[in-house]
Design an enzyme around this catalytic site. Structure first.
Site, short mmCIF file in Angstrom:
data_model
loop_
_atom_site.label_atom_id
_atom_site.label_comp_id
_atom_site.label_asym_id
_atom_site.label_seq_id
_atom_site.Cartn_x
_atom_site.Cartn_y
_atom_site.Cartn_z
N SER A 11 2.11 12.36 -1.14
CA SER A 11 1.22 12.75 -2.22
C SER A 11 1.50 14.19 -2.67
CB SER A 11 -0.24 12.55 -1.78
OG SER A 11 -1.11 12.59 -2.88
N ASP A 69 -1.52 1.88 -6.59
CA ASP A 69 -1.83 3.12 -5.89
C ASP A 69 -3.28 3.55 -6.13
OD1 ASP A 69 -0.49 5.79 -4.62
OD2 ASP A 69 -1.96 6.32 -6.15
N HIS A 89 -3.49 4.14 -2.39
CA HIS A 89 -2.95 5.47 -2.15
C HIS A 89 -3.11 5.94 -0.71
CE1 HIS A 89 -1.38 9.34 -3.36
NE2 HIS A 89 -2.39 9.94 -2.77
#
EC number: 3.1.2.2
Length: 302
Positions: free
Chosen positions: A111, A228, A283
């Site tokens: 990320s 995601d 995610h």
């Protein structure tokens, strides 16, 4: 004499068989310890090293003996600190690891951490990163409402967040360092103190050196997917992004690629970019999904 011959016969046969003993004996298991490059893991926003316990288990299971370091820096709310400050902190942590690994290291960066790592590869003129694995990272920026943004800026929506992020005050928050509003491109280019610089979208005296440094990487592995739920657009994980009409342009259509401003086009030309899209992963579960690990990460941890 015959009795003496019978006593010596086994010894003679043993001498004759000595050269063939390695073939007759079962092969010993190969020793893996020390044969794999060290792995460095960098976490994302509001994260910590604890989140990567599953990933650590997977690596230890498939590549026994690998030295894995999950860097425990800028955890939790500290991950909101300006990204250049984080880059400096992570740089001080990775240098000793790299110095002890003359054969090179691998980076797995999740990320927001993927942007930290890309900046590291840009500013370090002697890094020895073999595989840079960017795990669901907004490499071309973020333009979407998320729970994180609503918590941090409760009175701002996606359409007007540029007023905050493209101010000197806003650039003190990591999220704003890669906020990329396609409807206010001029403001982004002038105000972005981080993403516009590492992308080579704005001229600066270190641009040539940073591009040269980034191209030292052996392989760039890009991982992301349509489910995601945080990275917006999700194609940002693959250097795609919105145009002014919010139509997604893929990496090969992006100006930074066409100009090869920081080396993407060069990397692709030499076959050093691996794209691994995967549907059905949210995610917060990228680093704990075993199928994703086996398909997109493990093959590149030599």
């Amino acid at each position: 004499m015959p009795g003496l011959w019978r006593q010596r016969l086994p010894s003679a046969w043993a001498l004759l068989l000595l050269p063939f003993l390695p073939l007759l004996m079962p092969a010993a298991p190969a020793a893996h310890r020390g044969s794999y490059k060290p792995v460095i893991v960098v976490h994302g926003l509001f994260d910590s090293s604890y989140s990567f316990r599953h990933l650590l288990d997977y690596i230890n299971e498939t590549h026994t003996g690998t030295v894995v370091t999950v860097l425990d820096l800028f955890d939790g709310r500290e991950s909101l600190r300006p990204l250049w400050e984080q880059v400096q902190g992570f740089r001080e942590a990775v240098v000793p690891i790299m110095e002890k690994a003359p054969e090179g290291v691998h980076l797995i960066c999740y990320s927001q951490g993927g942007l930290v790592c890309r900046a590291l590869l840009s500013v370090m003129d002697n890094h020895n990163v073999d595989s840079f694995i960017s795990l669901s990272s907004p490499q071309m920026g973020q333009y979407g409402d998320t729970d994180y943004l609503k918590w941090l800026f409760p009175t701002s929506m996606r359409s007007n967040l540029y007023r905050v992020c493209y101010s000197p005050w806003g650039q003190e928050f990591s999220i704003c360092n890669y906020w990329h509003d396609p409807h206010h491109d001029d403001l982004y280019l002038n105000a972005s103190s981080f993403l516009a610089l590492i992308n080579g979208e704005r001229d600066h005296p270190n641009a040539t050196a940073w591009r040269k440094n980034f191209l030292r990487v052996g392989r760039l592995v890009l991982i992301g997917g349509p489910d995601d739920g945080v990275i917006t657009p999700w194609q940002s994980s693959f250097f795609g992004f919105y145009d002014a009409n919010e139509t997604v342009l893929e990496m090969e259509e992006q100006p930074v690629y066409l100009r090869d401003s920081f080396g993407l086009k060069t990397l692709l030309a030499r076959g050093a970019i691996v794209r691994c899209p995967m549907a059905g992963i949210s995610h917060t579960t990228w680093h704990s999904n075993r199928t994703l690990y086996d398909t997109c990460i493990e093959p590149w941890l030599s």
